[in-house]
Scaffold this active site. Sequence first.
Site, short mmCIF file in Angstrom:
data_model
loop_
_atom_site.label_atom_id
_atom_site.label_comp_id
_atom_site.label_asym_id
_atom_site.label_seq_id
_atom_site.Cartn_x
_atom_site.Cartn_y
_atom_site.Cartn_z
N ARG A 131 0.81 -1.24 0.00
CA ARG A 131 0.00 0.00 0.00
C ARG A 131 0.83 1.27 0.00
NH1 ARG A 131 -3.01 -2.98 3.96
NH2 ARG A 131 -4.75 -4.01 2.92
N LYS A 153 2.92 11.32 -11.49
CA LYS A 153 2.05 10.45 -12.29
C LYS A 153 2.80 9.14 -12.52
CE LYS A 153 -0.97 13.53 -14.91
NZ LYS A 153 -1.31 14.06 -16.24
N GLU A 195 9.08 17.40 -25.19
CA GLU A 195 8.45 17.80 -23.92
C GLU A 195 9.01 19.14 -23.44
OE1 GLU A 195 5.85 16.22 -22.83
OE2 GLU A 195 6.06 14.06 -23.07
N LYS A 237 6.97 22.94 -14.65
CA LYS A 237 6.16 21.79 -14.24
C LYS A 237 5.87 21.83 -12.74
CE LYS A 237 5.00 17.05 -14.67
NZ LYS A 237 5.11 15.78 -15.35
N GLU A 247 -4.65 16.95 -11.20
CA GLU A 247 -5.25 17.33 -12.49
C GLU A 247 -6.76 17.54 -12.41
OE1 GLU A 247 -3.23 15.60 -15.89
OE2 GLU A 247 -5.08 15.73 -17.03
N ARG A 251 -3.53 21.35 -14.50
CA ARG A 251 -2.45 20.44 -14.87
C ARG A 251 -2.64 19.86 -16.27
NH1 ARG A 251 0.73 15.83 -11.28
NH2 ARG A 251 1.93 15.05 -13.04
N ASN A 255 -0.55 18.48 -20.95
CA ASN A 255 -0.82 17.46 -21.98
C ASN A 255 -0.96 18.05 -23.37
OD1 ASN A 255 -0.89 14.83 -20.82
ND2 ASN A 255 -2.64 15.51 -19.62
N HIS A 258 -0.60 15.90 -26.45
CA HIS A 258 -0.64 14.49 -26.05
C HIS A 258 -1.90 13.76 -26.51
CE1 HIS A 258 2.75 15.78 -23.71
NE2 HIS A 258 2.91 14.62 -23.14
N HIS A 262 -0.96 10.49 -28.10
CA HIS A 262 -1.33 9.17 -27.56
C HIS A 262 -2.05 8.33 -28.61
CE1 HIS A 262 -1.15 10.46 -23.03
NE2 HIS A 262 0.04 10.30 -23.56
N HIS A 275 7.44 7.91 -27.60
CA HIS A 275 6.45 8.81 -26.98
C HIS A 275 6.73 10.27 -27.38
CE1 HIS A 275 3.74 10.53 -24.00
NE2 HIS A 275 4.73 11.27 -23.56
P1 NAD Z 1 12.22 5.22 -22.19
O1 NAD Z 1 12.06 5.12 -20.75
O2 NAD Z 1 11.73 4.11 -23.04
O3 NAD Z 1 13.76 5.51 -22.51
C1 NAD Z 1 14.16 5.66 -23.84
C2 NAD Z 1 15.31 4.71 -24.22
O4 NAD Z 1 16.52 5.25 -23.75
C3 NAD Z 1 15.20 3.33 -23.63
O5 NAD Z 1 15.68 2.39 -24.57
C4 NAD Z 1 16.14 3.39 -22.44
O6 NAD Z 1 16.63 2.16 -22.05
C5 NAD Z 1 17.23 4.27 -22.98
N1 NAD Z 1 17.98 5.03 -22.02
C6 NAD Z 1 17.52 5.66 -20.91
N2 NAD Z 1 18.49 6.38 -20.37
C7 NAD Z 1 19.60 6.20 -21.10
C8 NAD Z 1 20.92 6.71 -21.04
N3 NAD Z 1 21.27 7.60 -20.13
N4 NAD Z 1 21.82 6.30 -21.95
C9 NAD Z 1 21.44 5.42 -22.93
N5 NAD Z 1 20.20 4.94 -23.06
C10 NAD Z 1 19.29 5.32 -22.16
O7 NAD Z 1 11.49 6.54 -22.76
P2 NAD Z 1 11.35 8.03 -22.22
O8 NAD Z 1 11.25 8.86 -23.42
O9 NAD Z 1 12.34 8.35 -21.19
O10 NAD Z 1 9.94 8.00 -21.48
C11 NAD Z 1 8.75 7.75 -22.17
C12 NAD Z 1 7.72 7.29 -21.18
O11 NAD Z 1 7.48 8.32 -20.22
C13 NAD Z 1 6.39 6.96 -21.81
O12 NAD Z 1 5.93 5.74 -21.32
C14 NAD Z 1 5.48 8.09 -21.35
O13 NAD Z 1 4.15 7.70 -21.23
C15 NAD Z 1 6.07 8.43 -20.02
N6 NAD Z 1 5.78 9.79 -19.57
C16 NAD Z 1 5.29 9.93 -18.31
C17 NAD Z 1 5.04 11.18 -17.81
C18 NAD Z 1 4.60 11.35 -16.39
O14 NAD Z 1 4.22 12.46 -16.01
N7 NAD Z 1 4.66 10.32 -15.58
C19 NAD Z 1 5.28 12.31 -18.61
C20 NAD Z 1 5.78 12.13 -19.90
C21 NAD Z 1 6.02 10.85 -20.36
N1 GLY Z 2 3.14 14.89 -18.33
C1 GLY Z 2 1.93 15.50 -17.93
C2 GLY Z 2 1.74 15.57 -16.46
O1 GLY Z 2 2.60 15.21 -15.71
O2 GLY Z 2 0.71 16.01 -16.03
#
Ligand code: NAD
Ligand code: GLY
Length: 376
Positions: A131, A153, A195, A237, A247, A251, A255, A258, A262, A275
């Site tokens: 939890r 998030k 972003e 942010k 949100e 907030r 997006n 997005h 998406h 992404h």
């Molecule tokens: P990812 O986590 O897939 O990383 C991208 C690639 O880079 C992967 O292959 C990873 O292994 C590699 N990598 C990471 N760090 C590295 C480094 N320092 N050196 C070499 N390779 C490295 O993708 P991302 O773009 O970081 O994140 C995308 C995800 O984030 C999506 O799932 C999206 O939905 C999510 N997201 C979440 C929020 C939120 O608020 N929680 C906001 C935006 C995006």
């Molecule tokens: N990436 C959008 C949010 O965190 O609200």
Amino acid sequence: MQESDNQVIKRPLSIDIDLGQRSYPIVIGSGLLTNASTFAGLPRASQAMIVSNATVAPLYANRLKASLQGLYNRVHLVVLPDGEAHKDWHTLNQIFDALLAQACDRKTVLYALGGGVVGDVTGFAAASYMRGIPFVQIPTTLLAQVDSSVGGKTAINHPMGKNMIGAFYQPLRVVCDLDTLQTLPERELSAGLAEVIKYGPIADVALLDWLERNVDALRGRRVAALAHAVRRSCEIKAAVVGQDEREAGLRAVLNFGHTFGHAIEAGMGYGAWLHGEAVGCGLVMAATLSNRLGLVDDAFVLRLRTLVERAGLPVMAPVLDAGDNAGRYLELMRLDKKAEAGEIKFVVIESPGRAGVRGAPDALVREVIDACCLRQ
Ligand code: NAD
Ligand code: GLY
């Protein structure tokens, strides 16, 4: 500010995200992973677990483990498969399996070491194991440093929709070590820029101006330019999340791009477009919608489109259905979390630097999709 040198950031800077008892710092700098003092002040526990993936763990897990060794009796490592396609129940369960196998109690601290996928999945594991257990975000992609690691998030994907299963759950600290960005593949760096760019139209025209001057320095991984982009993005942010953590309204502006993005990700199959690539293209589509709604002029759309292109991102959207393509986009967008009673809500630019959320007639959205899609 014109960035030309590749200076090392000597002193880390810290941005506070103000959420009452859930407040925490975002620490930005060089050499943070290898410096044990980065982790000073975190709660004591007998065990910690680093969650990373098959790409990032070989690069950085040992360094992090060495820095954490003095804080815990045992520091475990769980290595997840890499990729958006693995942001699912099966991967989440791997974390639970590892925690249970090591008899980890509810004081155990999770360290998410990786990009947004690792951060989102680890955060959700932290939110739900016993939890809720404490966790720290150590984002290693530009996208994760400027966006996903901040704000709490957490989620996994469902085959029918992106980030559909998750929770709001804040980390104890976010540690952005800019050095990790030097090993990031070029395509991923560009994805992160999407972003960063998004913050300009929604909140800060000066950032947009700065990006136009510095996008090449960012793509060249100049540390000073990266530091500015990460800092300004996190400041924006943090301010938004500080006002609307869950949100209820404001907030949603984060997006921007997005809703279209998406749909591209889901429609193409997770992982086909990154992404950030889908968001980059989505920014152009959402700006085009804002233009068709009479909110911004053609020059603004062109300006944003040019910047997105210069960042190395796609500006033309893919065809998702050879028949009714716009219909397929609409179908996917109706699953967006902002949709209310089946009506899609779009983040639009009301004026440069100010965003809002509104519905739009399907016919107009169809026009935008037709105008933005790349027909063979
Ligand atoms: P990812 O986590 O897939 O990383 C991208 C690639 O880079 C992967 O292959 C990873 O292994 C590699 N990598 C990471 N760090 C590295 C480094 N320092 N050196 C070499 N390779 C490295 O993708 P991302 O773009 O970081 O994140 C995308 C995800 O984030 C999506 O799932 C999206 O939905 C999510 N997201 C979440 C929020 C939120 O608020 N929680 C906001 C935006 C995006
Ligand atoms: N990436 C959008 C949010 O965190 O609200």
